[in-house]
Motif scaffolding. Structure first.
Motif, short mmCIF file in Angstrom:
data_model
loop_
_atom_site.label_atom_id
_atom_site.label_comp_id
_atom_site.label_asym_id
_atom_site.label_seq_id
_atom_site.Cartn_x
_atom_site.Cartn_y
_atom_site.Cartn_z
N UNK A 95 0.69 -1.08 -0.02
CA UNK A 95 0.01 -0.05 0.05
C UNK A 95 0.85 1.35 0.14
N UNK A 96 1.89 1.37 0.70
CA UNK A 96 2.73 2.35 0.87
C UNK A 96 3.62 2.68 -0.59
N UNK A 97 4.05 1.57 -0.93
CA UNK A 97 4.33 1.48 -2.37
C UNK A 97 3.51 1.89 -3.41
N UNK A 98 2.26 1.63 -3.47
CA UNK A 98 1.48 2.27 -4.30
C UNK A 98 1.13 3.77 -4.31
N UNK A 99 1.03 4.03 -2.94
CA UNK A 99 0.66 5.60 -2.75
C UNK A 99 1.84 6.47 -2.88
N UNK A 100 3.12 6.01 -2.55
CA UNK A 100 4.31 6.64 -2.97
C UNK A 100 4.41 7.09 -4.46
N UNK A 101 3.99 5.98 -5.38
CA UNK A 101 3.79 6.03 -6.82
C UNK A 101 2.87 7.46 -7.08
N UNK A 102 1.60 7.18 -6.31
CA UNK A 102 0.66 8.10 -6.78
C UNK A 102 1.40 9.65 -6.57
N UNK A 103 2.09 9.76 -5.30
CA UNK A 103 2.78 10.82 -4.69
C UNK A 103 3.59 11.34 -5.87
N UNK A 104 4.53 10.43 -6.30
CA UNK A 104 5.52 10.93 -7.12
C UNK A 104 4.73 11.54 -8.49
N UNK A 105 3.91 10.74 -8.77
CA UNK A 105 3.22 11.29 -10.12
C UNK A 105 2.47 12.48 -9.87
N UNK A 106 1.74 12.69 -8.91
CA UNK A 106 0.62 13.83 -8.71
C UNK A 106 0.96 14.96 -7.71
N UNK A 107 2.33 14.81 -7.19
CA UNK A 107 2.54 15.70 -5.90
C UNK A 107 2.63 17.23 -6.74
N UNK A 108 3.35 17.49 -7.80
CA UNK A 108 3.32 18.84 -8.43
C UNK A 108 1.85 19.28 -8.77
N UNK A 109 1.28 18.58 -9.28
CA UNK A 109 -0.34 19.22 -9.68
C UNK A 109 -1.16 19.41 -8.53
N UNK A 110 -1.14 18.48 -7.40
CA UNK A 110 -1.71 18.77 -6.22
C UNK A 110 -1.23 19.85 -5.56
N UNK A 111 0.20 20.35 -5.63
CA UNK A 111 0.67 21.37 -4.99
C UNK A 111 0.16 22.49 -5.49
N UNK A 112 0.13 22.75 -6.89
CA UNK A 112 -0.24 23.84 -7.79
C UNK A 112 -1.68 24.12 -7.46
N UNK A 113 -2.56 23.14 -7.47
CA UNK A 113 -4.17 23.27 -7.21
C UNK A 113 -4.20 23.74 -5.81
N UNK A 114 -3.63 23.33 -4.69
CA UNK A 114 -3.94 23.66 -3.51
C UNK A 114 -3.48 24.99 -3.33
N UNK A 115 -2.31 25.57 -3.86
CA UNK A 115 -1.88 26.72 -3.73
C UNK A 115 -2.77 27.84 -4.48
N UNK A 116 -3.34 27.26 -5.76
CA UNK A 116 -4.17 28.07 -6.45
C UNK A 116 -5.79 28.42 -5.80
N UNK A 117 -6.30 27.28 -5.35
CA UNK A 117 -7.27 27.20 -4.68
C UNK A 117 -7.23 28.19 -3.13
N UNK A 118 -6.13 28.31 -2.53
CA UNK A 118 -6.18 28.88 -1.32
C UNK A 118 -6.01 30.38 -1.83
N UNK A 119 -5.16 30.63 -2.65
CA UNK A 119 -5.06 32.09 -3.47
C UNK A 119 -6.47 32.79 -3.66
#
Length: 173
Positions: A143-167
């Motif tokens: 489970x940790x390996x699967x979710x680490x893969x998700x984090x690696x693939x989608x961390x930057x888009x999630x970061x940008x979206x979170x920052x834009x939403x809060x702004x």
């Protein structure tokens, strides 16, 4: 319209988790390993850590309730754990530097806390008889390996979206 973008994304991630589970063939790991996607808690943690912690905890509370109602037999486990993990991670990030690597590691730690909390609760109420060593080898680690893969693939888009939403929310105030 921008106000509804993030809730719609979270609903999409909520639905995508179950689609992912249904579409992943069990034969990939000879049926031995159990892979549990926790993409929703990762998105909640990114919102909490890059955005507003109150918004992240509220999303954790609402989607934890939704998760319990739809997927679990015991109401309250995810309702309690989603906001608690978001709160703990927000407190941890007060001492650490907020960059994408640290947030990714903290998000993976949040997934581990969620998995361990759900296992311990199920063990306490006798919903599982799985030993911890078996659980760690055949469910926690994959489970940790699967979710680490998700984090690696989608961390930057999630970061940008979170920052834009809060702004956007700050500009709206």
């Amino acid at each position: 319209m921008k106000k509804f973008l993030l809730p719609l994304l979270f609903i999409f991630i909520f639905i995508f988790e179950s689609i992912f589970v249904q579409s992943l063939p069990a034969e990939v790991f000879h049926g031995e390993r159990i892979l549990v996607p926790h993409f929703l808690i990762i998105a909640i943690l990114f919102l909490t850590l890059y955005g507003d912690s109150k918004q992240g905890i509220l999303y954790g509370l609402s989607f934890g309730l939704l998760f319990d109602v739809v997927y679990t037999e015991v109401l309250g486990i995810y309702l309690f754990l989603f906001p608690l993990i978001a709160y703990i991670c927000a407190k941890i990030m007060r001492i650490l530097q907020t960059n994408i690597v640290v947030v990714s590691i903290i998000s993976l730690l949040g997934v581990a806390l969620l998995e361990l909390g759900v296992y311990e609760m199920n063990f306490l109420i006798n919903k599982t008889d799985m030993s911890f060593s078996f659980y760690a080898q055949y469910r926690l680690l994959p489970t940790l390996i699967l979710n680490l893969t998700f984090i690696i693939l989608f961390s930057y888009p999630l970061k940008r979206l979170s920052e834009k939403y809060v702004a956007y929310l700050n500009k709206e105030k």
